[in-house]
Structure formats: C-alpha cells, structure tokens
Write a protein that holds these residues in place. Structure first.
Motif, PDB file in Angstrom:
ATOM      1  N   LEU A 147      41.098 -99.537 -67.114  1.00  0.00           N
ATOM      2  CA  LEU A 147      39.780 -99.081 -67.521  1.00  0.00           C
ATOM      3  C   LEU A 147      38.724 -99.166 -66.435  1.00  0.00           C
ATOM      4  O   LEU A 147      37.913 -98.272 -66.272  1.00  0.00           O
ATOM      5  N   SER A 148      38.691-100.247 -65.693  1.00  0.00           N
ATOM      6  CA  SER A 148      37.519-100.512 -64.862  1.00  0.00           C
ATOM      7  C   SER A 148      37.852-100.766 -63.393  1.00  0.00           C
ATOM      8  O   SER A 148      38.816-101.439 -63.070  1.00  0.00           O
ATOM      9  N   VAL A 149      37.018-100.243 -62.534  1.00  0.00           N
ATOM     10  CA  VAL A 149      37.088-100.470 -61.097  1.00  0.00           C
ATOM     11  C   VAL A 149      36.495-101.849 -60.802  1.00  0.00           C
ATOM     12  O   VAL A 149      35.440-102.189 -61.340  1.00  0.00           O
ATOM     13  N   PRO A 150      37.127-102.655 -59.943  1.00  0.00           N
ATOM     14  CA  PRO A 150      36.528-103.943 -59.584  1.00  0.00           C
ATOM     15  C   PRO A 150      35.276-103.729 -58.728  1.00  0.00           C
ATOM     16  O   PRO A 150      35.209-102.805 -57.922  1.00  0.00           O
ATOM     17  N   VAL A 151      34.298-104.583 -58.912  1.00  0.00           N
ATOM     18  CA  VAL A 151      33.056-104.504 -58.137  1.00  0.00           C
ATOM     19  C   VAL A 151      33.175-105.529 -57.008  1.00  0.00           C
ATOM     20  O   VAL A 151      33.404-106.707 -57.258  1.00  0.00           O
ATOM     21  N   LEU A 152      33.023-105.052 -55.757  1.00  0.00           N
ATOM     22  CA  LEU A 152      33.295-105.884 -54.588  1.00  0.00           C
ATOM     23  C   LEU A 152      32.183-105.834 -53.546  1.00  0.00           C
ATOM     24  O   LEU A 152      31.560-104.788 -53.350  1.00  0.00           O
ATOM     25  N   TRP A 153      31.984-106.970 -52.879  1.00  0.00           N
ATOM     26  CA  TRP A 153      31.168-107.032 -51.669  1.00  0.00           C
ATOM     27  C   TRP A 153      32.116-106.924 -50.486  1.00  0.00           C
ATOM     28  O   TRP A 153      33.164-107.578 -50.472  1.00  0.00           O
ATOM     29  N   PHE A 162      24.490 -95.661 -45.773  1.00  0.00           N
ATOM     30  CA  PHE A 162      25.532 -94.695 -46.111  1.00  0.00           C
ATOM     31  C   PHE A 162      25.959 -94.935 -47.552  1.00  0.00           C
ATOM     32  O   PHE A 162      26.131 -96.077 -47.966  1.00  0.00           O
ATOM     33  N   ALA A 163      26.101 -93.854 -48.292  1.00  0.00           N
ATOM     34  CA  ALA A 163      26.605 -93.954 -49.665  1.00  0.00           C
ATOM     35  C   ALA A 163      27.547 -92.788 -49.911  1.00  0.00           C
ATOM     36  O   ALA A 163      27.325 -91.680 -49.419  1.00  0.00           O
ATOM     37  N   ASP A 164      28.607 -93.042 -50.642  1.00  0.00           N
ATOM     38  CA  ASP A 164      29.544 -91.972 -50.996  1.00  0.00           C
ATOM     39  C   ASP A 164      30.222 -92.341 -52.308  1.00  0.00           C
ATOM     40  O   ASP A 164      30.170 -93.488 -52.756  1.00  0.00           O
ATOM     41  N   THR A 165      30.846 -91.349 -52.890  1.00  0.00           N
ATOM     42  CA  THR A 165      31.548 -91.501 -54.156  1.00  0.00           C
ATOM     43  C   THR A 165      32.957 -90.963 -53.968  1.00  0.00           C
ATOM     44  O   THR A 165      33.140 -89.870 -53.426  1.00  0.00           O
ATOM     45  N   PHE A 166      33.950 -91.724 -54.415  1.00  0.00           N
ATOM     46  CA  PHE A 166      35.341 -91.357 -54.238  1.00  0.00           C
ATOM     47  C   PHE A 166      36.009 -91.205 -55.605  1.00  0.00           C
ATOM     48  O   PHE A 166      35.967 -92.125 -56.420  1.00  0.00           O
ATOM     49  N   ALA A 167      36.613 -90.059 -55.825  1.00  0.00           N
ATOM     50  CA  ALA A 167      37.225 -89.752 -57.117  1.00  0.00           C
ATOM     51  C   ALA A 167      38.503 -90.552 -57.332  1.00  0.00           C
ATOM     52  O   ALA A 167      39.266 -90.793 -56.399  1.00  0.00           O
ATOM     53  N   VAL A 168      38.711 -90.939 -58.588  1.00  0.00           N
ATOM     54  CA  VAL A 168      39.953 -91.598 -58.979  1.00  0.00           C
ATOM     55  C   VAL A 168      40.618 -90.762 -60.058  1.00  0.00           C
ATOM     56  O   VAL A 168      39.965 -90.001 -60.776  1.00  0.00           O
ATOM     57  N   ARG A 169      41.905 -90.920 -60.143  1.00  0.00           N
ATOM     58  CA  ARG A 169      42.676 -90.228 -61.176  1.00  0.00           C
ATOM     59  C   ARG A 169      43.285 -91.280 -62.078  1.00  0.00           C
ATOM     60  O   ARG A 169      43.730 -92.323 -61.631  1.00  0.00           O
ATOM     61  N   SER A 170      43.314 -90.956 -63.333  1.00  0.00           N
ATOM     62  CA  SER A 170      43.951 -91.889 -64.254  1.00  0.00           C
ATOM     63  C   SER A 170      44.813 -91.119 -65.233  1.00  0.00           C
ATOM     64  O   SER A 170      44.551 -89.970 -65.554  1.00  0.00           O
ATOM     65  N   ARG A 171      45.854 -91.799 -65.647  1.00  0.00           N
ATOM     66  CA  ARG A 171      46.717 -91.265 -66.688  1.00  0.00           C
ATOM     67  C   ARG A 171      46.795 -92.332 -67.773  1.00  0.00           C
ATOM     68  O   ARG A 171      46.636 -93.515 -67.475  1.00  0.00           O
ATOM     69  N   PRO A 172      47.004 -91.927 -68.992  1.00  0.00           N
ATOM     70  CA  PRO A 172      47.022 -92.909 -70.083  1.00  0.00           C
ATOM     71  C   PRO A 172      47.964 -94.078 -69.806  1.00  0.00           C
ATOM     72  O   PRO A 172      49.094 -93.887 -69.359  1.00  0.00           O
ATOM     73  N   LEU A 221      33.471 -93.194 -71.539  1.00  0.00           N
ATOM     74  CA  LEU A 221      32.930 -93.942 -70.423  1.00  0.00           C
ATOM     75  C   LEU A 221      33.959 -94.510 -69.444  1.00  0.00           C
ATOM     76  O   LEU A 221      33.681 -95.479 -68.776  1.00  0.00           O
ATOM     77  N   PRO A 222      35.155 -93.942 -69.298  1.00  0.00           N
ATOM     78  CA  PRO A 222      36.089 -94.531 -68.336  1.00  0.00           C
ATOM     79  C   PRO A 222      35.619 -94.262 -66.910  1.00  0.00           C
ATOM     80  O   PRO A 222      34.909 -93.295 -66.648  1.00  0.00           O
ATOM     81  N   ASP A 223      36.016 -95.152 -66.004  1.00  0.00           N
ATOM     82  CA  ASP A 223      35.659 -94.952 -64.604  1.00  0.00           C
ATOM     83  C   ASP A 223      36.389 -93.745 -64.043  1.00  0.00           C
ATOM     84  O   ASP A 223      37.597 -93.617 -64.192  1.00  0.00           O
ATOM     85  N   GLY A 224      35.646 -92.883 -63.375  1.00  0.00           N
ATOM     86  CA  GLY A 224      36.229 -91.725 -62.719  1.00  0.00           C
ATOM     87  C   GLY A 224      35.951 -91.722 -61.227  1.00  0.00           C
ATOM     88  O   GLY A 224      36.416 -90.847 -60.512  1.00  0.00           O
ATOM     89  N   HIS A 225      35.176 -92.717 -60.776  1.00  0.00           N
ATOM     90  CA  HIS A 225      34.777 -92.762 -59.373  1.00  0.00           C
ATOM     91  C   HIS A 225      34.589 -94.196 -58.904  1.00  0.00           C
ATOM     92  O   HIS A 225      34.309 -95.086 -59.698  1.00  0.00           O
TER      93      HIS A 225
END
Length: 169
Positions: A39-45, A134-144, A116-120
């Motif tokens: 479900l969720s992307v980890p939030v990292l420093w 610098f900021a960017d967004t990277f797409a993720v793919r998910s399957r059930p 609300l699933p993470d897509g990026h």
C-alpha cells in the motif's frame, strides 16, 4: 525522453548534477528494498555528507516532521526548508515521500481508503551549491497483492540523465 525535471539538471555544474543523480539513484534503490507494504511508500531522509562519499538513509519520524514544520496540508510550503535544515553541514539532502504527504491523510493508513493508493514516489532535494533545489516524481506500478515497483520508464529516464554530456559519476 528524459523527464523535464531530470533534464533541468543539465543547467547545473557537474558536481551538483552528479550529487543529485546519486541521490535519485539511492532513493530508487532504498525505496525498492524498504517497501514492506503493497500500500504505502516508505518516507525516507537521504543525506550526502560534506565529503560526498556516503549517503545516509533514515526513516522519517512523521509525527516529529509535522510537529517541527507544520500541518500536512501545508507540506508544499515547508518541505524545502525542512530538507535544507536536515542537510545541515552536508552537501545534499532529500526527502522521499508518498502521494499523501501533502494531503489530509498523510499516514500509510490513508492508503486503506478507496482511491488513495500510492502511485508515485516524490523526491525533494537540496544542494549547498544550488539555491533552487530539485524535485521530481517517479511513477510506480502495482498489481493486486504484490509489492509496488518503479515503472520501467523511471530507470530509462535515469540512464538517459546519466548519459548527459559532461555528466559526472
């Protein structure tokens, strides 16, 4: 075609561009290995030290982050200053986050709500020699019922960004 944001790194001096690309590569590597939920992307420093040899990676304490910087709804207003503060005396720092960081449901439990699933993966980075950041967004793919993975175009764009004339690294 390289994303416009990665392409914008061409304007920077080689050492700055190289540091940003190292941060992006490490973000992709760390997020991929630390993804423990479908479900969720980890939030990292991510922090590149002053000597530029090692990137330190730590999980973000979300409660502490919001307590120090403000409400989640205002994330876009304070994220750059939070990353600059985290950089301290280092060369570069970044915050890797998920889609809900700036919304009303910033925690992983927000992914349980329909739609609300993470897509990026969102990356906000600063460098001591780049006032713009610098900021960017990277797409993720998910399957059930499977772990999320970065979309193939993320790796392609990163390889193209690394191939810039003069790109160090």
């Amino acid at each position: 075609m390289v994303s416009a944001r990665l392409k914008s790194l061409e304007r920077l001096p080689d050492p700055v561009r190289s540091d940003y690309l190292r941060i992006v590569e490490r973000t992709i590597e760390e997020v991929s290995t630390r993804w423990s939920s479908v479900l969720s992307v980890p939030v990292l420093w991510l922090t590149l030290g002053a000597d530029g040899t090692d990137i330190r990676v730590e999980r973000v304490d979300l409660d502490g982050l919001y307590r120090e910087n403000g409400y989640a709804e205002h994330f876009d207003h304070w994220v750059e200053s939070a990353v600059r503060q985290r950089m301290g005396t280092g060369r570069c720092a970044a915050l890797a986050s998920h889609d809900r960081m700036g919304g009303p449901w910033p925690y992983p439990t927000g992914a349980l709500l329909p739609g609300l699933p993470d897509g990026h993966v969102h990356l906000h980075a600063v460098h001591r020699d780049d006032p713009g950041g610098f900021a960017d967004t990277f797409a993720v793919r998910s399957r059930p019922l499977r772990r999320k993975r970065f979309a193939p175009e993320v790796y392609e764009q990163l390889a193209q960004a690394r191939a810039y004339p003069g790109a160090a690294g």
